[in-house]
Design a protein around this motif. Structure first.
Motif, PDB file in Angstrom:
ATOM      1  N   SER A  31       4.194   5.987  -5.059  1.00 25.59           N
ATOM      2  CA  SER A  31       4.784   5.961  -6.401  1.00 25.59           C
ATOM      3  C   SER A  31       4.326   7.151  -7.247  1.00 25.59           C
ATOM      4  O   SER A  31       5.036   7.571  -8.161  1.00 25.59           O
ATOM      5  N   LEU A  76       3.952   1.604  -1.104  1.00 26.31           N
ATOM      6  CA  LEU A  76       4.664   1.757  -2.381  1.00 26.31           C
ATOM      7  C   LEU A  76       3.724   2.225  -3.492  1.00 26.31           C
ATOM      8  O   LEU A  76       4.058   3.165  -4.221  1.00 26.31           O
ATOM      9  N   THR A  77       2.571   1.582  -3.649  1.00 27.83           N
ATOM     10  CA  THR A  77       1.680   1.978  -4.752  1.00 27.83           C
ATOM     11  C   THR A  77       1.134   3.400  -4.520  1.00 27.83           C
ATOM     12  O   THR A  77       0.887   4.130  -5.472  1.00 27.83           O
ATOM     13  N   ALA A  94       0.838  -1.206   0.000  1.00 28.28           N
ATOM     14  CA  ALA A  94       0.000   0.000   0.000  1.00 28.28           C
ATOM     15  C   ALA A  94       0.871   1.254   0.000  1.00 28.28           C
ATOM     16  O   ALA A  94       0.597   2.211  -0.737  1.00 28.28           O
TER      17      ALA A  94
END
Lengths: 84, 84
Positions: free
Chosen positions: B16, B12-13, B10
């Motif tokens: 990003s 990282l996405t 969660a």
């Protein structure tokens, strides 16, 4: 009702990467596409996939398999076309 | 273990989209950024947010609030800079 919203949300966020992959494939214009974003995002989606497999949660596995393929393709084009 | 993977995924996405927002803000180069992707993705994340609120699932609400703000900002820049 909330299940319908959840499936629609998953379908939209997953399919949204299709027009980006198609635009990048067609134009090879990757200057405005962030390498940082697609590196971190692809890794994050791979972890979502691992999480879904661990839990046996097949909607998570399915949605993130498709997203991983699309985001990985965009990342690959970014790496390839920025040199060309 | 799987909870740790889930939170990391969660994070990282969600994060990003920061380097993409920063790159687009800095360069205003939006030609390679797909309007279709950010339209559909922003709508999808808004539905994820609604889904989280309906379920009272605060990790989903938190992660998707941040992603919605970032993706919405990129969508706004795409709409604005493509004319400039």
């Amino acid at each position: 009702m909330h299940e319908l919203i959840g499936y629609l949300a998953a379908a939209l966020t997953t399919c949204s990467f299709l027009p980006q992959a198609w635009l990048t494939f067609r134009t090879r214009d990757v200057r405005g596409v962030s390498l940082g974003m697609y590196s971190v995002f692809t890794l994050g989606v791979a972890l979502w996939l691992a999480y879904g497999v661990m839990l046996g949660a097949w909607p998570i596995v399915l949605a993130n398999s498709v997203t991983l393929a699309l985001a990985g393709t965009i990342l690959g084009m970014k790496l390839r076309y920025r040199r060309g």
